[in-house]
Every structure is written in C-alpha cells, then in structure tokens.
Design a protein around this motif. Sequence first.
Motif, short mmCIF file in Angstrom:
data_model
loop_
_atom_site.label_atom_id
_atom_site.label_comp_id
_atom_site.label_asym_id
_atom_site.label_seq_id
_atom_site.Cartn_x
_atom_site.Cartn_y
_atom_site.Cartn_z
N LEU A 193 0.86 -1.18 0.00
CA LEU A 193 0.00 0.00 0.00
C LEU A 193 0.90 1.23 0.00
O LEU A 193 1.85 1.31 0.78
N GLN A 194 0.57 2.23 -0.86
CA GLN A 194 1.43 3.42 -0.99
C GLN A 194 0.60 4.71 -1.01
O GLN A 194 0.62 5.45 -1.98
N PRO A 195 -0.07 4.99 0.07
CA PRO A 195 -0.88 6.22 0.09
C PRO A 195 0.00 7.47 0.12
O PRO A 195 1.04 7.50 0.77
N THR A 196 -0.46 8.51 -0.58
CA THR A 196 0.25 9.78 -0.54
C THR A 196 0.09 10.44 0.82
O THR A 196 1.05 10.98 1.38
N ARG A 197 -1.12 10.41 1.36
CA ARG A 197 -1.39 10.94 2.71
C ARG A 197 -2.23 9.89 3.43
O ARG A 197 -3.44 9.82 3.26
N ILE A 198 -1.58 9.09 4.23
CA ILE A 198 -2.25 7.93 4.79
C ILE A 198 -3.44 8.30 5.68
O ILE A 198 -4.44 7.59 5.71
N LYS A 199 -3.35 9.41 6.39
CA LYS A 199 -4.44 9.77 7.30
C LYS A 199 -5.71 10.17 6.55
O LYS A 199 -6.80 10.15 7.12
N LYS A 200 -5.57 10.52 5.25
CA LYS A 200 -6.71 10.97 4.46
C LYS A 200 -7.13 9.95 3.39
O LYS A 200 -8.10 10.19 2.68
N ASP A 201 -6.40 8.85 3.28
CA ASP A 201 -6.66 7.88 2.21
C ASP A 201 -7.63 6.81 2.70
O ASP A 201 -7.24 5.84 3.35
N GLU A 202 -8.90 6.99 2.39
CA GLU A 202 -9.93 6.09 2.92
C GLU A 202 -9.76 4.66 2.42
O GLU A 202 -10.02 3.71 3.16
N ALA A 203 -9.34 4.50 1.18
CA ALA A 203 -9.15 3.15 0.65
C ALA A 203 -8.07 2.40 1.44
O ALA A 203 -8.24 1.21 1.77
N THR A 204 -6.98 3.09 1.76
CA THR A 204 -5.92 2.47 2.55
C THR A 204 -6.40 2.16 3.96
O THR A 204 -6.14 1.08 4.50
N LEU A 205 -7.10 3.10 4.57
CA LEU A 205 -7.59 2.89 5.93
C LEU A 205 -8.55 1.71 5.99
O LEU A 205 -8.48 0.88 6.92
N THR A 206 -9.43 1.60 5.02
CA THR A 206 -10.36 0.47 4.98
C THR A 206 -9.62 -0.85 4.80
O THR A 206 -9.95 -1.86 5.45
N ALA A 207 -8.59 -0.84 3.94
CA ALA A 207 -7.81 -2.06 3.71
C ALA A 207 -7.07 -2.48 4.98
O ALA A 207 -6.99 -3.67 5.31
N LEU A 208 -6.53 -1.51 5.70
CA LEU A 208 -5.82 -1.82 6.94
C LEU A 208 -6.76 -2.39 8.00
O LEU A 208 -6.42 -3.34 8.72
N GLU A 209 -7.93 -1.83 8.10
CA GLU A 209 -8.91 -2.34 9.07
C GLU A 209 -9.32 -3.77 8.74
O GLU A 209 -9.50 -4.60 9.64
N ALA A 210 -9.44 -4.07 7.45
CA ALA A 210 -9.88 -5.40 7.03
C ALA A 210 -8.84 -6.48 7.35
O ALA A 210 -9.18 -7.66 7.49
N ILE A 211 -7.59 -6.09 7.48
CA ILE A 211 -6.54 -7.08 7.75
C ILE A 211 -6.66 -7.66 9.15
O ILE A 211 -6.30 -8.81 9.39
N GLN A 212 -7.20 -6.87 10.09
CA GLN A 212 -7.36 -7.31 11.48
C GLN A 212 -6.01 -7.80 12.05
O GLN A 212 -5.89 -8.92 12.54
#
Length: 335
Positions: A61-80
């Motif tokens: 995952l390579q978000p430009t601004r991780i705190k604002k990247d909803e797709a990255t945040l959702t993916a991280l949450e799904a990993i558990q």
Amino acid sequence: MRLVFFGTPHFAVPSLQRLLAEPGFEVAAVVTQPDRRRGRGSQVDASPVKQIAVEANCPVLQPTRIKKDEATLTALEAIQADAFVVVAYGQLLSQRILDMPRLGCINGHGSLLPAYRGAAPIQWCIVNGDTVTGMTTMLMNLGMDTGDMLLKSTLPIGLLDTAGEVATALAQQCAGLLVETLHGLVDGILSPLPQDEALATYAPLIQKDDFELDWSKAAIAIHNQVRGFYPNSVTTFRGQPLKVMSTVPLGEPYWAELPSDLVAMREAVDAIVAETVLSSSPPGTLVGLLKGQGPLVQTGDGLLLLRQVKPSGKQAQSGSDFVNGSRLQVGESLV
C-alpha cells in the motif's frame, strides 16, 4: 502473529526481512511511501522496502497521505492485524490507525529514548559527540516519539564511525529487537515504561546550513559534524565549494583510537603541532601536508586531517590525492 509493516528507506529493510522470515509471523501487507522520481533522469524508483515486499509477493500500500486515504484505511482495518510495525515510514499516523491493531503500533526508533526524539537521531547524536547510542522499541501514540518504551539495545560509537555506518549497525539491531518485542508482548512479559519528559532531547530535520563548516570550532566538533552529516559537510577552497567527507582529529586525546597508519606518523604530526604553536596560524589554514594522508588544517582548537574530500565538479578523492592533484601549499586557507 498477523502484522502490517510500515517503512520506507534502507534502514527499515533488515526489519522487514527479519519479520518475513520469522516463524509464526505473517506480514499481511507493507505500507511504504509512494514511488519517487530520483536522479538526473528523473527515473521513478520504488522505495527499498517496497522492493523487498514485491520480491516476497507481499501486498503493498502506498498512500500519498495515509491519514486521508480512505481506501488504505479500509484495507488496513480489514486485515485485522495483531500489530503494526513501524520503522522509518515517513508519515504520521492518526489515532484511527493507532487503534486498529490488537497489540498496538510498535515503532523501532534509532536512539535511546527519550534522547533524540525526531527525524534525525543518528546524525545528531554523532554531531553532538555521543559515544553510545542504540535502539528503542515503543508503543506509538500521537506524539513525536513520545510513546511508552518497551525494549532497548545499545551500540558504542567509535571515533571514526560515520552516521551511515552507525545506521547500518542499528538497522540490524532494530530487526532483532522488534522480534523480541513482539514475542514479549504476545507472552505478556513486557511492561511499557513511560518516558521521562525531563530527559527528552530532540533531533530535528537537517537543514542545508547545518553542512557549513566553521573552522573556528574545535577539531573534534568539526570532525563530529563531518561524520554525522556524511557526505555533505562543505567548506570553500580557492573560491569553490569543497565537500569534506572524512576527517581525523589529531593530538594526544585521540591516538589510542586511530588506525596504525596514522599512529606511525605521530612524530611528524607532533612536529607540525610544534610549528603551528609558534606561527599562530588562523583557523582554516593548511599548516602541514602529511605524506600519504592529506592536508592538516588548523582549527579553533587542534589540528584536523582531511582524509577524503570532493572538490567541485570532481569525484571524491583521498586527502593524499587532493594534495597532489591540487598542488596544495602550506599557508592556503579554507573558509
């Protein structure tokens, strides 16, 4: 243990490699900075951490601004994940991210916290003349390296060690310390220790002005600056920039830590020292040319050998080649 690894530069690579190889650990994803254009050709390069992740077929995952990247945040949450492991990632994490993993976010920081919080702990501890540094693992919070500490390891710093050499050693220490920390958290044998704010020091981002050498300072202070900011410290010689990449302070306090080829020239150095005491040369003056080694520079306190330099428009060269190629003369000055 299900993990997500956050990291970007070479310093983080040994930690990722160790986690990928550790039995019982699963690196479910790697988060790293976006690919950057680098070099004269503006070629797009992946971070060192991404290169290792791709080789290991690990999702990246390579978000430009991780705190604002909803797709990255959702993916991280799904990993558990059980834990997020962070080593020199390069972006601040939000409370939402910090709260995701069961065991928390574990950071490997290159200092003995609470000393040298911030962006450049390895460089500044060398510039400040520290003889010992180390790694600290901690539970991350929203502060800048202010989380509760978990484990520490120490590393001695030699007189001639550069920031790059210390970073290489600490990167290896970090890998082992993170594994020990993660096992300790799972086994419930670690007790997080709050940092003592009264002992906190900071290692700010390095600025271009930090590279400028001031020859009125003591030889040891200039030497520490050169090796701490290797290879970027700079002075001026004959009206042109001169990068000073490697130095050696010469004199009574340092002989025991110097290599044998320099110790063998002690009498020649002592003779030059005796001459400089009589001549009272101003700081920055070339007061001697040490055969096979390089020029000796008078500082505000003591002599400094230039062992490697990079003249403007040329390749890095030894101090000896600098003497011969530039036909240096005693009495010339660096400013």
